[in-house]
Design an enzyme around this catalytic site. Structure first.
Site, mmCIF file in Angstrom:
data_model
loop_
_atom_site.group_PDB
_atom_site.id
_atom_site.type_symbol
_atom_site.label_atom_id
_atom_site.label_comp_id
_atom_site.label_asym_id
_atom_site.label_seq_id
_atom_site.Cartn_x
_atom_site.Cartn_y
_atom_site.Cartn_z
ATOM 1 N N ILE A 86 49.570 42.772 36.712
ATOM 2 C CA ILE A 86 50.521 42.905 37.818
ATOM 3 C C ILE A 86 50.404 44.306 38.433
ATOM 4 C CG2 ILE A 86 52.961 42.749 38.500
ATOM 5 C CD1 ILE A 86 51.618 40.076 37.459
ATOM 6 N N GLU A 145 44.228 37.804 44.389
ATOM 7 C CA GLU A 145 44.726 36.891 45.439
ATOM 8 C C GLU A 145 43.789 35.705 45.636
ATOM 9 O OE1 GLU A 145 46.569 38.611 48.912
ATOM 10 O OE2 GLU A 145 46.892 40.475 47.819
ATOM 11 N N THR A 183 40.148 34.112 43.532
ATOM 12 C CA THR A 183 38.740 34.529 43.422
ATOM 13 C C THR A 183 37.898 33.880 44.524
ATOM 14 O OG1 THR A 183 38.160 32.661 42.017
ATOM 15 C CG2 THR A 183 38.952 34.652 40.895
ATOM 16 N N GLU A 185 35.403 31.981 44.110
ATOM 17 C CA GLU A 185 35.146 30.566 43.780
ATOM 18 C C GLU A 185 36.337 29.692 44.191
ATOM 19 O OE1 GLU A 185 34.781 33.145 41.690
ATOM 20 O OE2 GLU A 185 32.594 33.216 41.608
HETATM 21 C C1 LIG Z 1 43.150 44.688 40.500
HETATM 22 C C2 LIG Z 1 43.925 43.446 40.311
HETATM 23 C C3 LIG Z 1 45.222 43.357 40.778
HETATM 24 C C4 LIG Z 1 45.978 42.225 40.574
HETATM 25 N N1 LIG Z 1 47.271 42.190 41.004
HETATM 26 C C5 LIG Z 1 48.038 41.089 40.767
HETATM 27 C C6 LIG Z 1 49.424 41.081 41.147
HETATM 28 O O1 LIG Z 1 49.933 42.042 41.707
HETATM 29 N N2 LIG Z 1 50.151 39.966 40.860
HETATM 30 C C7 LIG Z 1 49.630 38.878 40.229
HETATM 31 O O2 LIG Z 1 50.354 37.923 40.007
HETATM 32 N N3 LIG Z 1 48.313 38.871 39.853
HETATM 33 C C8 LIG Z 1 47.516 39.953 40.100
HETATM 34 N N4 LIG Z 1 46.197 39.971 39.714
HETATM 35 C C9 LIG Z 1 45.663 38.833 38.988
HETATM 36 C C10 LIG Z 1 44.724 37.996 39.838
HETATM 37 O O3 LIG Z 1 45.413 37.304 40.832
HETATM 38 C C11 LIG Z 1 43.930 37.107 38.885
HETATM 39 O O4 LIG Z 1 43.071 37.969 38.154
HETATM 40 C C12 LIG Z 1 43.135 36.051 39.621
HETATM 41 O O5 LIG Z 1 43.975 35.075 40.190
HETATM 42 C C13 LIG Z 1 42.151 35.336 38.684
HETATM 43 O O6 LIG Z 1 42.779 34.924 37.508
HETATM 44 P P1 LIG Z 1 42.135 35.317 36.095
HETATM 45 O O7 LIG Z 1 41.846 36.774 36.090
HETATM 46 O O8 LIG Z 1 43.020 34.790 35.038
HETATM 47 O O9 LIG Z 1 40.738 34.590 36.061
HETATM 48 P P2 LIG Z 1 40.452 33.029 35.721
HETATM 49 O O10 LIG Z 1 41.374 32.162 36.493
HETATM 50 O O11 LIG Z 1 40.395 32.853 34.257
HETATM 51 O O12 LIG Z 1 38.998 32.889 36.330
HETATM 52 C C14 LIG Z 1 37.849 33.436 35.692
HETATM 53 C C15 LIG Z 1 36.613 32.960 36.439
HETATM 54 O O13 LIG Z 1 36.587 31.526 36.441
HETATM 55 C C16 LIG Z 1 36.498 31.065 37.767
HETATM 56 N N5 LIG Z 1 37.235 29.810 37.916
HETATM 57 C C17 LIG Z 1 38.518 29.531 37.569
HETATM 58 N N6 LIG Z 1 38.806 28.272 37.884
HETATM 59 C C18 LIG Z 1 37.716 27.731 38.478
HETATM 60 C C19 LIG Z 1 37.393 26.481 39.054
HETATM 61 N N7 LIG Z 1 38.296 25.493 39.108
HETATM 62 N N8 LIG Z 1 36.149 26.299 39.561
HETATM 63 C C20 LIG Z 1 35.245 27.280 39.531
HETATM 64 N N9 LIG Z 1 35.468 28.512 39.016
HETATM 65 C C21 LIG Z 1 36.703 28.721 38.509
HETATM 66 C C22 LIG Z 1 37.101 32.141 38.650
HETATM 67 O O14 LIG Z 1 36.633 32.074 39.967
HETATM 68 C C23 LIG Z 1 36.618 33.378 37.919
HETATM 69 O O15 LIG Z 1 35.305 33.679 38.334
HETATM 70 C C24 LIG Z 1 45.416 41.113 39.913
HETATM 71 C C25 LIG Z 1 44.100 41.171 39.465
HETATM 72 C C26 LIG Z 1 43.357 42.317 39.648
HETATM 73 C C27 LIG Z 1 41.940 42.359 39.143
#
Ligand SMILES: Cc1cc2nc3c(=O)[nH]c(=O)nc-3n(C[C@H](O)[C@H](O)[C@H](O)COP(=O)(O)OP(=O)(O)OC[C@H]3O[C@@H](n4cnc5c(N)ncnc54)[C@H](O)[C@@H]3O)c2cc1C
Length: 378
Positions: free
Chosen positions: A157, A362, A364, A366
């Site tokens: 967050i 916001e 990825t 993908e």
């Molecule tokens: C610098 C930074 C700031 C952030 N700030 C906030 C914030 O203020 N508030 C907040 O709520 N969140 C925040 N986030 C979290 C961010 O929104 C999540 O990291 C993001 O949504 C991805 O979730 P995850 O990291 O759990 O990755 P995962 O969802 O586990 O994904 C990992 C990989 O799998 C891929 N993947 C997942 N599902 C699929 C699919 N169905 N098909 C193909 N590929 C897929 C993704 O594209 C990615 O490459 C922040 C993240 C970062 C890095």
């Protein structure tokens, strides 16, 4: 400074002076500030930057729901300082759900201090098991008396630990999945809300985890109707995605500026690097990709500002294309600058560390591609 000539067909008359003023402010007052040396100083600097942005009225495009104005701000800030850009972006992300779903009383209470930069917001959606799959949120909010008790934990967050107000997504009915998610305004000093740890990025960006331990909030903390939180969160993300693209364009523009300055003056084999065709090819690709990304970005923002209900596909195209483009452009700039480009205090090395997260947060790349394909296949 954002070049408004390319995008003039997408702008209103007030946008060009805004771009010029924002460019002047970003170069004169933001780019000149020293890079924070560690996470603690990045957190202090983020609050100082919010004060500057609020004090100067620079947050107003957020409050006006002027998406092109927000894009111009993020382009200018992204070019000058990715941290200042993040501060602006997070104030937008925390405020937009209030603007879209808040009652008049909630707006009256929060929007003034938010606009002045006195209240810093955070958007608390992501959890350990709910990243891209937002509907998997496990934080719950159960009714108690006239209010709610919120329990759960949030990770990754932005502004965790320094925000004054958290926009928290929690399930009021787990059996309903996404349709059971609600959204709450939880002030940082609410009993039971704890900043549990900082998560330190390689670029300055306040990030961390919070826990909500039987956190009691009144009924009027609910933002929008019960069960409408998922829609509200996605609507805010959908609306703001073009601004992530704009920040990426700002970072790519800075990378191109740094690369151009370097190749014109650096001589090897008795000639400036700029004379070599392999160097020119990189410059041409950077400039062309940046131009395409800016057109996609302002097209999406224009459609929203014109009143289009959803810009799902336009925003996803802009976000995925611009952030991938910016990563390549920054990498090319580092390559063109050579060894000096990987020194930690060089602007392109700082960009290299900052730009990476844009392809992830916001939604990825993908997930954006799935959204675009989903719209195509409807
Ligand atoms: C610098 C930074 C700031 C952030 N700030 C906030 C914030 O203020 N508030 C907040 O709520 N969140 C925040 N986030 C979290 C961010 O929104 C999540 O990291 C993001 O949504 C991805 O979730 P995850 O990291 O759990 O990755 P995962 O969802 O586990 O994904 C990992 C990989 O799998 C891929 N993947 C997942 N599902 C699929 C699919 N169905 N098909 C193909 N590929 C897929 C993704 O594209 C990615 O490459 C922040 C993240 C970062 C890095």
């Amino acid at each position: 400074m954002p070049d408004t000539r390319l995008i003039r067909t997408f702008l209103e008359p007030h946008h060009t002076p805004l771009a010029e003023r924002a460019g002047g402010f970003a170069t004169g007052e933001i780019a000149t500030r020293p890079e924070p040396a560690d996470d603690a100083s990045a957190r202090r600097e983020a609050r100082a930057l919010l004060g500057l942005l609020g004090g100067g009225g620079w947050l107003q495009p957020i409050l006006d729901l002027d998406l092109r104005g927000c894009c111009l701000m993020r382009e200018a800030l992204g070019e000058a300082s990715p941290l200042a850009d993040a501060v602006f972006a997070l104030q937008g992300l925390g405020t937009t759900p209030i603007l879209l779903g808040g009652t008049q009383a909630q707006k009256d209470r929060w929007l003034g201090p938010i606009a002045e930069g006195k209240v810093m917001t955070a958007f608390a959606m992501t959890e350990a098991e709910a990243g891209s799959d937002v509907a998997a949120i496990a934080t719950t909010a159960r009714h108690e008396g006239s209010g709610y008790v919120v329990t759960g934990a949030k990770t990754l967050i932005s502004n965790a630990g320094i925000a004054d107000l958290y926009v928290v997504f929690a399930s009021t009915d787990r059996a309903k999945g996404a349709k059971g998610i609600s959204c709450f305004l939880v002030p940082a000093n609410t009993f039971g809300l704890k900043f549990t740890r900082a998560q330190v990025l390689s670029a300055p960006h306040p990030l961390g985890e919070i826990a909500l331990d039987n956190c009691r909030v009144p009924a009027d903390a609910l933002l929008g109707a019960e069960g409408r939180g998922y829609g509200l969160g996605l609507a805010a993300l959908d609306r703001l995605r073009p601004t992530v693209a704009a920040a990426a364009c700002g970072m790519a523009a800075r990378a191109l500026t740094e690369a151009l300055a370097h190749v014109k003056q650096r001589r090897q084999f008795g000639t400036p690097l700029a004379q070599f065709q392999l160097v020119q090819q990189k410059l041409a690709r950077m400039a062309t990709d940046l131009t395409a990304a800016r057109l996609l970005t302002y097209r999406a923002a224009y459609e929203k500002d014109q009143g289009q209900e959803r810009i799902t596909s336009e925003a996803a195209m802009a976000k995925s294309f611009a952030t991938e483009m910016a990563q390549r452009a920054v990498d090319d700039a580092v390559q063109l600058i050579g060894g000096r480009g990987v020194l930690a205090d060089h602007p392109v090395d700082r960009l290299y560390r900052a730009v990476r997260a844009l392809r992830i947060y916001e939604g990825t790349t993908e997930i954006q591609q799935l959204i675009i394909a989903g719209e195509l296949l409807k």
